[in-house]
Design a protein around this motif. Structure first.
Motif, mmCIF file in Angstrom:
data_model
loop_
_atom_site.group_PDB
_atom_site.id
_atom_site.type_symbol
_atom_site.label_atom_id
_atom_site.label_comp_id
_atom_site.label_asym_id
_atom_site.label_seq_id
_atom_site.Cartn_x
_atom_site.Cartn_y
_atom_site.Cartn_z
ATOM 1 N N PRO A 42 45.785 42.344 42.782
ATOM 2 C CA PRO A 42 44.803 41.338 43.229
ATOM 3 C C PRO A 42 43.381 41.850 43.041
ATOM 4 O O PRO A 42 43.148 43.056 42.950
ATOM 5 N N GLU A 43 42.434 40.939 42.989
ATOM 6 C CA GLU A 43 41.038 41.328 42.768
ATOM 7 C C GLU A 43 40.537 42.242 43.873
ATOM 8 O O GLU A 43 39.820 43.203 43.630
ATOM 9 N N MET A 44 40.896 41.945 45.125
ATOM 10 C CA MET A 44 40.482 42.774 46.256
ATOM 11 C C MET A 44 41.633 43.693 46.631
ATOM 12 O O MET A 44 42.757 43.237 46.851
ATOM 13 N N LEU A 45 41.358 44.987 46.674
ATOM 14 C CA LEU A 45 42.438 45.950 46.885
ATOM 15 C C LEU A 45 41.893 47.279 47.386
ATOM 16 O O LEU A 45 40.971 47.843 46.795
ATOM 17 N N ASN A 46 42.451 47.766 48.499
ATOM 18 C CA ASN A 46 42.235 49.151 48.920
ATOM 19 C C ASN A 46 43.603 49.818 48.830
ATOM 20 O O ASN A 46 44.539 49.428 49.513
ATOM 21 N N CYS A 47 43.727 50.815 47.967
ATOM 22 C CA CYS A 47 45.042 51.401 47.677
ATOM 23 C C CYS A 47 45.715 52.006 48.903
ATOM 24 O O CYS A 47 46.941 52.180 48.928
#
Length: 533
Positions: free
Chosen positions: A33-38
């Protein structure tokens, strides 16, 4: 959409025209997805989905569950933001041996919106200062056992240093964590925001820093591990590479946590300690370098390694002799692989179904590779040439446009390695681009000479380099560690040379032999051939 407040990393990225083609190969597992914190996939989701009590990290002294790691990472994130004044996009250096608190700090930095710069424990203050100044690092976490060199650093960029583990200071990290909440709202970042900066190993002069995104971190977990390891929640990972080295970060943190498995960390790994961990803690997947596999093979009969199911080698090429000796001793096939800090992790490897002894392997899922000449033209099968790779990760040097242009050609990453590819598509390592010895018109790969020498019954380790010579251009020079030092005589040199000419092409034999007690190596186990040159 919230942007990083400190935009240093993103403004230092090479232009899109100077980046490799980002190839997804129509594989849905790499679409993020465009917004992502791993961190959410690697850690937080395990808590949300009821796996908090599962073991996450073990050492010889302690055990942490996923819940333990989650809570400590959240508390450290609060320390970063509230006490140390972290702004999103700030770079945070971590100086530590492999231990649970280092992992907690690593996750905390990303939770708080920072960018991780993990470093090798053996680095000295001068090297650390160079890294801090290049990346304009403002914050640092440091294991108190490594505080001496940290305290010698003088940089106008570094504003806050926080020590942990037995820190005598009242402002030590554990003290600051005591009052912090164990839940934290992660910084809402983009999939293609920079998450970490890695400094390439073996560089001289101004070091090269290469950036990787949040999506890169997750995508490598769908590449090599799925292709070669097939991990599950019952696996226990262990190994010797430092977490400051991307080979170690992947093998000992990212891969196990992506699949909900556990990892065993050793602060000062030795062959004996690694074997003891395998035996006592039932390690199933082990990562280490070829030099370590060679030594471990000589000791393995003293330990029970029956729990092992996957053995991984990277850092430098795996000699066939080491592979054969380990297989004969254990029945296990070492998985060779080539990766690079610039690419984040392994991109060519094999698995038990498609392994060819002596070959590095095939391009793993998510990557393509080919062999090209100096003009970029693809070479015929079995002809040595430059290795070119592209896929789900790629080189992104910060503030080094001239180096970026060297590493990138026509949308492909040029690794600096010489390989050949056989008719079935398997890639074979020939030499590093700068490890080719040209002597009397012959192209002699240092690794070929080393592979022959390692089959000699009296040789423990060796490293081959080229020495300048007026008559021949270069001479093949072998630095050899014998199994028994008392055999280091001129007669032994002549005996080795004569033997070599009988078992391999005579023009490749080492005309110069130096017996040494040990070879210079990096902290990751790579032989430092430049020191021998």
């Amino acid at each position: 959409m919230k942007h990083y407040e400190d935009n240093f990393a993103h403004s230092s990225l090479p232009s899109l025209e100077l980046q490799a083609e980002y190839k997804l190969l129509d594989l849905p597992q790499f679409n993020r997805p465009e917004m992502l914190n791993c961190v959410e996939k690697l850690l937080d989701n395990h808590i949300a989905e009821g796996r908090g009590n599962n073991i996450c990290i073990r050492t010889f002294e302690e055990t942490w569950t996923y819940q333990d790691l989650y809570e400590k990472a959240n508390q450290i994130a609060y320390v970063l933001v509230e006490d140390l004044g972290l702004k999103s996009g700030n770079r945070v250096l971590i100086r530590s041996a492999n231990n649970p608190m280092m992992v907690a700090c690593w996750f905390a930095v990303l939770k708080g919106g920072g960018i991780v710069v993990a470093t090798m424990p053996l680095l000295r203050s001068k090297e650390l200062t160079t890294i801090i100044d290049c990346a304009e690092i403002s914050h640092a976490f440091c294991d108190s056992d490594l505080s001496d060199e940290m305290n010698l650093i003088k940089s106008s960029f570094l504003k806050k240093v926080c020590f942990y583990k037995n820190s005598p200071e009242t402002s030590g990290l554990e003290k600051l964590m005591e009052t912090k909440s164990k839940t934290f709202h992660n910084f809402h970042t983009k999939a293609d925001s920079v998450a970490l900066i890695g400094f390439t190993s073996g560089t001289t002069g101004l070091p090269k820093m290469t950036a990787h995104y949040h999506k890169d971190i997750l995508n490598i977990c769908e590449a090599f591990p799925q292709y070669s390891l097939q991990p599950n929640q019952n696996d226990v990972f262990a190994g010797s590479p430092p977490l400051g080295f991307t080979f170690g970060l992947g093998g000992l943190v990212l891969f196990p946590m992506y699949f909900g498995a556990s990892t065993f960390l050793i602060e000062k790994p030795s062959p004996d300690l690694l074997l003891k961990a395998i035996q006592d803690y039932k390690i199933t997947i082990c990562f280490t370098a070829p030099t370590a596999w060679r030594i471990i093979t000589t000791k393995v009969t003293d330990f029970d390694v029956s729990s092992l199911r996957k053995c991984v080698s990277a850092g430098e090429t795996l000699p066939l002799k080491v592979w054969q000796d380990w297989y004969e001793a254990t029945g296990l096939k070492i998985i060779d692989g080539i990766g690079a800090t610039e690419m984040l992790h392994i991109f060519i490897s094999s698995n038990e179904e498609n392994m060819k002894p002596g070959a590095t392997g095939l391009a793993v899922t998510g990557y393509e590779a080919k062999i090209i000449d100096t003009n970029g033209k693809q070479l015929p099968k079995n002809e040595p040439g430059r290795l070119a790779v592209k896929g789900i990760t790629g080189c992104k040097y910060l503030n080094r446009e001239e180096k970026q242009k060297e590493y990138l050609e026509n949308g492909w990453n040029i690794t600096g390695d010489i390989f050949r590819q056989d008719e079935e598509g398997y890639f074979y390592f020939v030499a590093r681009g700068d490890d080719m010895i040209i002597s009397s018109g012959y192209n002699i790969a240092a690794i070929e000479v080393e592979s022959v020498l390692l089959t000699h019954e009296d040789i423990l380790e060796c490293a081959v380099v080229g020495l300048p010579d007026e008559e021949r251009g270069m001479l093949v020079c072998a630095h050899i560690v014998l199994k028994k030092n008392d055999k280091a005589t001129d007669d032994m040199k002549q005996s080795i040379q004569q033997w070599f000419k009988e078992v391999a092409a005579p023009y490749k034999y080492p005309r110069v032999i130096n017996f040494v007690e040990e070879l210079p190596k990096t902290e990751t186990g790579k032989i430092q051939r430049f020191k021998l040159k």
